[in-house]
Design a protein around this motif. Structure first.
Motif, PDB file in Angstrom:
ATOM      1  N   LEU A   1       0.837  -1.191   0.000  1.00 51.47           N
ATOM      2  CA  LEU A   1       0.000   0.000   0.000  1.00 51.47           C
ATOM      3  C   LEU A   1       0.877   1.248   0.000  1.00 51.47           C
ATOM      4  O   LEU A   1       1.869   1.314   0.732  1.00 51.47           O
ATOM      5  CB  LEU A   1      -0.896   0.016   1.247  1.00 51.47           C
ATOM      6  N   LYS A   2       0.508   2.231  -0.787  1.00 50.50           N
ATOM      7  CA  LYS A   2       1.216   3.497  -0.807  1.00 50.50           C
ATOM      8  C   LYS A   2       0.792   4.319   0.415  1.00 50.50           C
ATOM      9  O   LYS A   2      -0.368   4.729   0.514  1.00 50.50           O
ATOM     10  CB  LYS A   2       0.903   4.265  -2.087  1.00 50.50           C
ATOM     11  N   VAL A   3       1.715   4.520   1.336  1.00 45.91           N
ATOM     12  CA  VAL A   3       1.390   5.263   2.555  1.00 45.91           C
ATOM     13  C   VAL A   3       2.534   6.210   2.897  1.00 45.91           C
ATOM     14  O   VAL A   3       3.672   6.035   2.460  1.00 45.91           O
ATOM     15  CB  VAL A   3       1.124   4.324   3.755  1.00 45.91           C
ATOM     16  N   ASP A   4       2.205   7.211   3.691  1.00 42.82           N
ATOM     17  CA  ASP A   4       3.204   8.171   4.145  1.00 42.82           C
ATOM     18  C   ASP A   4       3.878   7.724   5.438  1.00 42.82           C
ATOM     19  O   ASP A   4       5.090   7.859   5.597  1.00 42.82           O
ATOM     20  CB  ASP A   4       2.546   9.538   4.362  1.00 42.82           C
ATOM     21  N   PHE A   5       3.073   7.193   6.373  1.00 43.69           N
ATOM     22  CA  PHE A   5       3.583   6.854   7.697  1.00 43.69           C
ATOM     23  C   PHE A   5       3.112   5.466   8.096  1.00 43.69           C
ATOM     24  O   PHE A   5       2.045   5.005   7.662  1.00 43.69           O
ATOM     25  CB  PHE A   5       3.095   7.848   8.763  1.00 43.69           C
ATOM     26  N   ALA A   6       3.897   4.814   8.956  1.00 38.36           N
ATOM     27  CA  ALA A   6       3.521   3.509   9.506  1.00 38.36           C
ATOM     28  C   ALA A   6       3.673   3.549  11.019  1.00 38.36           C
ATOM     29  O   ALA A   6       4.695   4.029  11.534  1.00 38.36           O
ATOM     30  CB  ALA A   6       4.398   2.410   8.919  1.00 38.36           C
ATOM     31  N   PHE A   7       2.662   3.025  11.713  1.00 37.43           N
ATOM     32  CA  PHE A   7       2.678   2.954  13.176  1.00 37.43           C
ATOM     33  C   PHE A   7       2.474   1.495  13.598  1.00 37.43           C
ATOM     34  O   PHE A   7       1.342   1.066  13.845  1.00 37.43           O
ATOM     35  CB  PHE A   7       1.571   3.824  13.774  1.00 37.43           C
ATOM     36  N   PRO A   8       3.554   0.699  13.660  1.00 38.84           N
ATOM     37  CA  PRO A   8       3.400  -0.681  14.149  1.00 38.84           C
ATOM     38  C   PRO A   8       3.056  -0.682  15.634  1.00 38.84           C
ATOM     39  O   PRO A   8       3.840  -0.204  16.461  1.00 38.84           O
ATOM     40  CB  PRO A   8       4.774  -1.299  13.882  1.00 38.84           C
TER      41      PRO A   8
ATOM     42  N   GLY B   1       6.969   4.047  -0.286  1.00 43.17           N
ATOM     43  CA  GLY B   1       7.046   5.480  -0.017  1.00 43.17           C
ATOM     44  C   GLY B   1       6.908   5.928   1.411  1.00 43.17           C
ATOM     45  O   GLY B   1       6.722   7.127   1.671  1.00 43.17           O
ATOM     46  N   VAL B   2       7.008   5.007   2.381  1.00 47.77           N
ATOM     47  CA  VAL B   2       6.850   5.416   3.771  1.00 47.77           C
ATOM     48  C   VAL B   2       7.980   6.365   4.169  1.00 47.77           C
ATOM     49  O   VAL B   2       9.136   6.180   3.804  1.00 47.77           O
ATOM     50  CB  VAL B   2       6.802   4.189   4.710  1.00 47.77           C
ATOM     51  N   LYS B   3       7.616   7.412   4.897  1.00 47.94           N
ATOM     52  CA  LYS B   3       8.595   8.425   5.310  1.00 47.94           C
ATOM     53  C   LYS B   3       8.897   8.363   6.805  1.00 47.94           C
ATOM     54  O   LYS B   3       9.959   8.799   7.242  1.00 47.94           O
ATOM     55  CB  LYS B   3       8.086   9.818   4.952  1.00 47.94           C
ATOM     56  N   VAL B   4       7.943   7.850   7.578  1.00 48.54           N
ATOM     57  CA  VAL B   4       8.107   7.772   9.034  1.00 48.54           C
ATOM     58  C   VAL B   4       7.595   6.419   9.507  1.00 48.54           C
ATOM     59  O   VAL B   4       6.508   5.986   9.103  1.00 48.54           O
ATOM     60  CB  VAL B   4       7.323   8.893   9.763  1.00 48.54           C
ATOM     61  N   VAL B   5       8.369   5.753  10.356  1.00 41.87           N
ATOM     62  CA  VAL B   5       7.922   4.549  11.054  1.00 41.87           C
ATOM     63  C   VAL B   5       8.017   4.842  12.547  1.00 41.87           C
ATOM     64  O   VAL B   5       9.110   5.058  13.072  1.00 41.87           O
ATOM     65  CB  VAL B   5       8.774   3.318  10.703  1.00 41.87           C
ATOM     66  N   ALA B   6       6.881   4.891  13.209  1.00 43.44           N
ATOM     67  CA  ALA B   6       6.830   5.214  14.637  1.00 43.44           C
ATOM     68  C   ALA B   6       6.269   4.018  15.396  1.00 43.44           C
ATOM     69  O   ALA B   6       5.145   3.588  15.143  1.00 43.44           O
ATOM     70  CB  ALA B   6       5.973   6.451  14.885  1.00 43.44           C
ATOM     71  N   GLU B   7       7.047   3.511  16.346  1.00 42.43           N
ATOM     72  CA  GLU B   7       6.699   2.260  17.008  1.00 42.43           C
ATOM     73  C   GLU B   7       5.811   2.494  18.223  1.00 42.43           C
ATOM     74  O   GLU B   7       6.254   3.022  19.244  1.00 42.43           O
ATOM     75  CB  GLU B   7       7.983   1.524  17.407  1.00 42.43           C
ATOM     76  N   GLY B   8       4.558   2.076  18.094  1.00 38.08           N
ATOM     77  CA  GLY B   8       3.651   2.101  19.233  1.00 38.08           C
ATOM     78  C   GLY B   8       3.816   0.882  20.107  1.00 38.08           C
ATOM     79  O   GLY B   8       3.518   0.908  21.298  1.00 38.08           O
TER      80      GLY B   8
ATOM     81  N   LEU C   1      16.072  -5.793  14.230  1.00 33.11           N
ATOM     82  CA  LEU C   1      17.235  -4.913  14.130  1.00 33.11           C
ATOM     83  C   LEU C   1      17.594  -4.648  12.665  1.00 33.11           C
ATOM     84  O   LEU C   1      17.936  -3.521  12.289  1.00 33.11           O
ATOM     85  CB  LEU C   1      18.419  -5.520  14.875  1.00 33.11           C
ATOM     86  N   GLU C   2      17.468  -5.687  11.837  1.00 32.04           N
ATOM     87  CA  GLU C   2      17.760  -5.512  10.410  1.00 32.04           C
ATOM     88  C   GLU C   2      16.781  -4.536   9.772  1.00 32.04           C
ATOM     89  O   GLU C   2      17.172  -3.696   8.957  1.00 32.04           O
ATOM     90  CB  GLU C   2      17.697  -6.866   9.683  1.00 32.04           C
ATOM     91  N   ALA C   3      15.520  -4.630  10.157  1.00 30.85           N
ATOM     92  CA  ALA C   3      14.507  -3.720   9.611  1.00 30.85           C
ATOM     93  C   ALA C   3      14.771  -2.288  10.072  1.00 30.85           C
ATOM     94  O   ALA C   3      14.706  -1.340   9.275  1.00 30.85           O
ATOM     95  CB  ALA C   3      13.115  -4.165  10.051  1.00 30.85           C
ATOM     96  N   ALA C   4      15.081  -2.120  11.359  1.00 28.29           N
ATOM     97  CA  ALA C   4      15.349  -0.775  11.884  1.00 28.29           C
ATOM     98  C   ALA C   4      16.533  -0.137  11.163  1.00 28.29           C
ATOM     99  O   ALA C   4      16.474   1.032  10.754  1.00 28.29           O
ATOM    100  CB  ALA C   4      15.619  -0.853  13.384  1.00 28.29           C
ATOM    101  N   ASN C   5      17.603  -0.896  10.992  1.00 29.45           N
ATOM    102  CA  ASN C   5      18.778  -0.364  10.300  1.00 29.45           C
ATOM    103  C   ASN C   5      18.470  -0.017   8.849  1.00 29.45           C
ATOM    104  O   ASN C   5      18.977   0.973   8.319  1.00 29.45           O
ATOM    105  CB  ASN C   5      19.929  -1.364  10.383  1.00 29.45           C
ATOM    106  N   TYR C   6      17.624  -0.827   8.211  1.00 30.28           N
ATOM    107  CA  TYR C   6      17.257  -0.555   6.820  1.00 30.28           C
ATOM    108  C   TYR C   6      16.489   0.758   6.714  1.00 30.28           C
ATOM    109  O   TYR C   6      16.731   1.561   5.800  1.00 30.28           O
ATOM    110  CB  TYR C   6      16.423  -1.711   6.262  1.00 30.28           C
TER     111      TYR C   6
ATOM    112  N   GLY D   1      16.885   6.609   4.842  1.00 29.75           N
ATOM    113  CA  GLY D   1      16.361   7.954   5.065  1.00 29.75           C
ATOM    114  C   GLY D   1      14.978   8.024   5.658  1.00 29.75           C
ATOM    115  O   GLY D   1      14.377   9.110   5.710  1.00 29.75           O
ATOM    116  N   VAL D   2      14.442   6.904   6.123  1.00 35.42           N
ATOM    117  CA  VAL D   2      13.146   6.914   6.800  1.00 35.42           C
ATOM    118  C   VAL D   2      13.354   7.403   8.232  1.00 35.42           C
ATOM    119  O   VAL D   2      14.331   7.039   8.890  1.00 35.42           O
ATOM    120  CB  VAL D   2      12.523   5.506   6.807  1.00 35.42           C
ATOM    121  N   HIS D   3      12.448   8.243   8.719  1.00 38.00           N
ATOM    122  CA  HIS D   3      12.493   8.651  10.128  1.00 38.00           C
ATOM    123  C   HIS D   3      12.000   7.476  10.971  1.00 38.00           C
ATOM    124  O   HIS D   3      10.795   7.227  11.061  1.00 38.00           O
ATOM    125  CB  HIS D   3      11.616   9.870  10.368  1.00 38.00           C
TER     126      HIS D   3
END
Length: 449
Positions: free
Chosen positions: A314-321, A340-347, A354-359, A364-366
């Motif tokens: 899905l084309k999204v701007d932000f993700a909140f797992p 195209g996600v620009k921000v991943v904020a962990e709820g 760890l591999e995903a976070a580093n990626y 350039g994702v916040h």
């Protein structure tokens, strides 16, 4: 003296050797160790005091059996735990989780993360966590009450309003906290501040239910403000459909975003028209049903069974797992970046590997780590402790304003620390170092106890 990088690797290897079977705890250790070297190079005295070796060992681990009787009269038994990891900044503070997946590794990872999360809030609380492998799903209220009473009969020996103040977590909401509090009161005395997340009728705090979800959104709000951006018109993916996810969705919608997903353990919903929050609350908070009920009542929704929402393209701007640990692996992270996600904020706590976070960081994702972004829950728990101590109740608006201020301070602390170490996009490094610095100083001042 050994050089800093060698020292960090030695401690990391030592923890891996001692706790080789505790995969979640080792993951949390590896994430932390991968960011702390620049700070230790500035503060070699912490290496000389072997601070990493000390802080990676819990101050105390309590494990106990929890016998209880089901409605058929059969006796059952579960394991109970309390990890009292670090009290340098104040009484142990962290939730209780009731879920079949609970084990020593998961609770140690959560308690270790809690040390730095609580430090980031700026409030006087140490780090702890606890729970049981008991599964509340499918249990009657009477069974849950009997289990909670048995659990507290042992836990009461190890907690207190100035010693260790548990709260709720997965599987532990207002109902469970009420039963736990009632048993504590019967066994000891009325200490309003011994548990947080209490129902309002006996000194719970307004705004506590919403705090973790709202706090995650506030963290990103302040990040976006740095870039002269906001949530209006943005499309967002959220995972989970429990307390954190629901109030993340609520605040996102209030600030103008469109949330198009939510999930539970059976599958996920895509609602391109935007999640109907009132319907979601009715299904999850009132009727306690599965998300299949959402699809039945919402023509615009599509339900995908037995799959992760992060497999949706899905084309999204932000993700909140906002569901649970390790829900986003490297493959899912790559899909989010491609879309195209620009921000991943962990709820949730450590929902990204760890591999995903580093990626995310490398692309350039916040990336807003849980120990910072989801600190709103424990922050308002600490505010509940303050209200209990003063025998006062603050308005919801007052609590919400304090929450927003705390999340702003946490964001600025992470941002400024990352910038100081020439990694301005690495909020994971910023959160780890900013959280550790305060605890480390307190431990040194107290004689490394």
């Amino acid at each position: 003296m050994v050089d800093v990088l060698t020292y960090v690797k030695q401690i990391q290897a030592s923890v891996h050797e001692k706790d080789s079977h505790q995969q979640e705890f080792l993951q949390a250790i590896d994430e932390f160790m991968g960011t702390i070297t620049p700070f230790l190079e500035e503060h070699p005295e912490y290496v000389a005091h072997n601070l990493l070796g000390i802080i990676t060992e819990p101050e105390r681990i309590v494990q106990f059996r929890v016998p209880w009787q089901d409605d058929a009269g059969n006796w059952q038994v579960n394991r109970g735990y309390r990890i009292q990891f670090n009290s340098a900044l104040g009484p142990y503070k962290g939730g209780l989780r009731f879920h079949p997946s609970v084990n020593l590794s998961i609770l140690k990872f959560l308690a270790f993360e809690q040390i730095f999360k609580n430090s980031l809030t700026g409030l006087p609380i140490g780090g702890g966590k606890g729970g049981s492998d008991f599964d509340p799903k499918g249990k009657s209220d009477a069974e849950i009450m009997r289990f909670c009473q048995s659990f507290m009969t042992e836990l009461v020996k190890h907690i207190g309003p100035d010693t260790d103040v548990p709260a709720g977590d997965i599987g532990v909401g207002g109902r469970e906290i009420g039963y736990l509090f009632g048993q504590y009161k019967r066994l000891k005395q009325y200490d309003a501040g011994v548990l947080t997340g209490k129902p309002l009728i006996f000194w719970g705090s307004l705004g506590r239910t919403e705090a973790t979800g709202y706090g995650a959104v506030y963290f990103v709000k302040h990040l976006l403000a740095d870039e002269n951006e906001d949530f209006k018109g943005k499309t967002v993916m959220v995972s989970g459909s429990g307390n954190v996810a629901i109030y993340t969705i609520e605040k996102l919608q209030q600030l103008g975003a469109k949330v198009i997903t939510c999930s539970d353990s059976s599958g996920y919903i895509i609602d391109e028209a935007g999640i109907d929050l009132a319907l979601l609350k009715e299904i999850k908070e009132v009727k306690r049903e599965r998300l299949t009920s959402y699809q039945e009542k919402r023509p615009s929704a599509k339900y995908i069974a037995n799959d992760s929402v992060w497999n949706a393209s899905l084309k999204v701007d932000f993700a909140f797992p906002s569901a649970t640990q390790n829900e986003i692996d490297l493959e899912k992270a790559k899909r989010l970046v491609t879309n195209g996600v620009k921000v991943v904020a962990e709820g949730a706590n450590m929902p990204s590997t760890l591999e995903a976070a580093n990626y995310f960081i490398e692309n350039g994702v916040h990336y807003c780590p849980g120990k910072a972004a989801n600190a709103g829950g424990v922050a308002v728990s600490a505010l509940e402790m303050s209200q209990n101590s003063q025998r006062l109740t603050w308005s919801k608006e007052e609590v919400d304003q304090k929450l927003d201020e705390i999340m702003h301070n946490i964001y600025r602390s992470c941002r400024d620390t990352a910038t100081h170490f020439n990694q301005p996009n690495n909020l994971l490094l910023g959160a780890n170092i900013a959280g550790f610095a305060k605890v480390a100083q307190a431990m040194i001042s107290q004689g490394l106890v």
